[in-house]
Scaffold this active site. Structure first.
Site, short mmCIF file in Angstrom:
data_model
loop_
_atom_site.label_atom_id
_atom_site.label_comp_id
_atom_site.label_asym_id
_atom_site.label_seq_id
_atom_site.Cartn_x
_atom_site.Cartn_y
_atom_site.Cartn_z
N GLY A 176 33.11 73.73 64.49
CA GLY A 176 32.82 75.17 64.55
C GLY A 176 32.87 75.68 63.13
N LYS A 177 31.83 76.44 62.75
CA LYS A 177 31.74 76.88 61.34
C LYS A 177 32.93 77.74 60.94
CE LYS A 177 26.71 76.72 61.32
NZ LYS A 177 26.41 75.64 60.40
N ALA A 220 36.08 77.71 62.11
CA ALA A 220 37.27 76.88 61.93
C ALA A 220 37.13 76.01 60.68
CB ALA A 220 37.47 76.01 63.17
N ASN A 221 35.95 75.42 60.48
CA ASN A 221 35.76 74.55 59.32
C ASN A 221 35.96 75.32 58.01
OD1 ASN A 221 35.01 72.64 61.17
ND2 ASN A 221 32.82 72.70 60.70
N GLY A 241 28.34 72.35 53.66
CA GLY A 241 28.11 73.79 53.57
C GLY A 241 29.38 74.58 53.90
N ASP A 242 30.17 74.09 54.86
CA ASP A 242 31.40 74.81 55.24
C ASP A 242 32.45 74.72 54.12
OD1 ASP A 242 30.33 75.62 57.65
OD2 ASP A 242 31.12 73.90 58.77
N ALA A 279 33.11 66.82 50.08
CA ALA A 279 33.05 66.78 51.55
C ALA A 279 32.03 65.76 52.05
CB ALA A 279 32.75 68.16 52.11
N ARG A 329 33.15 62.03 52.77
CA ARG A 329 34.08 61.73 53.88
C ARG A 329 33.46 62.08 55.23
NH1 ARG A 329 38.74 65.20 51.00
NH2 ARG A 329 38.96 63.87 49.18
P1 ADP Z 1 24.52 72.81 54.50
O1 ADP Z 1 25.54 71.78 54.89
O2 ADP Z 1 24.85 74.19 54.98
O3 ADP Z 1 23.09 72.42 54.78
P2 ADP Z 1 24.10 72.01 51.73
O4 ADP Z 1 23.58 70.71 52.24
O5 ADP Z 1 23.22 72.82 50.86
O6 ADP Z 1 24.65 72.94 52.90
O7 ADP Z 1 25.46 71.66 50.94
C1 ADP Z 1 26.32 72.63 50.40
C2 ADP Z 1 26.70 72.22 48.98
O8 ADP Z 1 27.34 70.95 48.99
C3 ADP Z 1 25.50 72.11 48.05
O9 ADP Z 1 25.25 73.33 47.39
C4 ADP Z 1 25.96 71.03 47.06
O10 ADP Z 1 26.66 71.61 45.99
C5 ADP Z 1 26.93 70.16 47.87
N1 ADP Z 1 26.20 68.97 48.38
C6 ADP Z 1 25.59 68.81 49.57
N2 ADP Z 1 25.00 67.59 49.66
C7 ADP Z 1 25.25 66.97 48.49
C8 ADP Z 1 24.92 65.66 47.94
N3 ADP Z 1 24.19 64.78 48.63
N4 ADP Z 1 25.36 65.38 46.70
C9 ADP Z 1 26.10 66.26 45.98
N5 ADP Z 1 26.44 67.50 46.42
C10 ADP Z 1 26.03 67.85 47.67
#
Ligand code: ADP
Length: 307
Positions: free
Chosen positions: A39-40, A42-43, A251-252, A282, A285
């Site tokens: 859940g966004k 909670a995360n 993203g969370d 994140a 993991r």
């Molecule tokens: P969502 O999960 O909402 O789609 P994003 O994929 O844009 O959001 O990821 C959020 C942030 O996490 C990004 O702005 C970036 O800084 C980091 N991030 C996401 N994926 C990667 C990746 N493959 N390598 C490095 N950083 C990442």
């Protein structure tokens, strides 16, 4: 300590890995089901708390076994349980996630109690906002509830950070009002395009979204980092290179950390850098809540990459 109210969803993610996704009507056998808290709301609350904020989650669970399991998970992670409402009428929110060996997945969300969340059911929200430094909301709850929470924060001069995720279909009037009542709008690429497809590139799209009311627009760009636009400022932050294991929760983690940094008045470039580092960590993991890093980890991660 930065006090952050998070208003949003709480779900149990039921994850099953399969060799290939079933066709409609077909049954396939998968591996053992894995229960993951999600859940966004909670995360993001867990991410903010790990980052050192005094965060409280305002959301709803059903009066069922999954609700008990989710509540215990939240309190184990350090969130105050009293702010989570128990809805006697609806089941807890569930996300049914089936993942194929190729990485392709299907996700079906049954919102349950999240769909019944109202400001009235969040009895402690207004009291918390009286002394809060920020409010963070996402849209896995009714937009009317998000809007009412944003207005309650605004009345108290508390900055409102809205992660418009998911973007509700059909551009409802409540969404326009919510965005107009937002200090910081955070969206990913897909969400940014759904809100405003104009502009030749991401900085231009971020600037265009400023026209809808927020003082700051942040677009996260996955492996390309993030861009932030304010009236007199445009900052692009490259992603930190990592070996990705699971994109869930990036993203969370980003939103939780960015909201805390913004709420405590930290410079935009630093907030963006720390949030991108949290998102990158994140992805290395599994899962969402347990993938969120703490402040020291982020500090060391950035330090290591500077040298
Ligand atoms: P969502 O999960 O909402 O789609 P994003 O994929 O844009 O959001 O990821 C959020 C942030 O996490 C990004 O702005 C970036 O800084 C980091 N991030 C996401 N994926 C990667 C990746 N493959 N390598 C490095 N950083 C990442």
């Amino acid at each position: 300590m930065t006090r952050l109210a998070v208003v949003g969803s709480i779900n149990l993610d039921l994850v099953v890995n399969v060799d290939r996704l079933p066709a409609p009507g077909e049954t396939v056998l998968g591996a053992d089901a894995v229960h993951r808290p999600g859940g966004k709301g909670a995360n993001q609350a867990v991410a903010a708390l790990r980052f050192g904020a005094d965060a409280a989650l305002f959301g709803a669970l059903g009066d069922d076994a999954f609700g008990g399991q989710l509540r215990a998970g939240l309190t184990d992670r350090g969130l105050p349980g009293a702010t989570v409402h128990v809805d006697p009428q609806r089941p807890s929110g569930l996300a049914l996630i089936v993942v194929e060996a190729s990485g392709e997945n299907t996700i079906t969300v049954a919102p349950g109690a999240n769909a019944g969340l109202t400001v009235e059911s969040m009895a402690d929200l207004e009291g918390f906002l009286d002394t809060a430094d920020g409010l963070l909301v996402q849209l896995e709850i009714p937009i009317g509830t998000a809007l009412a929470a944003a207005r309650a924060a605004r009345e108290r001069g508390v900055p409102v950070i809205v992660n418009v995720s998911p973007v509700p279909p059909g551009a409802p009037a409540d969404l326009t009002d919510l965005i107009a009542c937002t200090d910081v709008l955070v969206v990913n690429e897909t969400e940014a395009l759904a809100l405003d497809a104009s502009g030749a590139d991401w900085p231009e799209r971020a600037r265009s979204l400023l026209g809808r009311g927020p003082g700051l627009v942040v677009i996260t760009l996955g492996r390309d980092g993030a861009v932030a636009a304010a009236a007199a400022e445009l900052i692009e932050q490259a992603a930190f290179p990592v070996t990705m294991v699971d994109a869930t929760g990036a993203g969370d983690a980003f939103c939780g950390v960015f909201a805390v940094e913004f709420a405590r008045g930290c410079p935009l470039a630093t907030a963006l850098e720390w949030a991108c580092a949290a998102g990158a960590i994140a992805t290395t993991r599994l899962g969402a809540q347990d993938a969120a890093p703490d402040r020291t980890e982020i500090e060391n991660f950035i330090e290591l990459r500077r040298n």
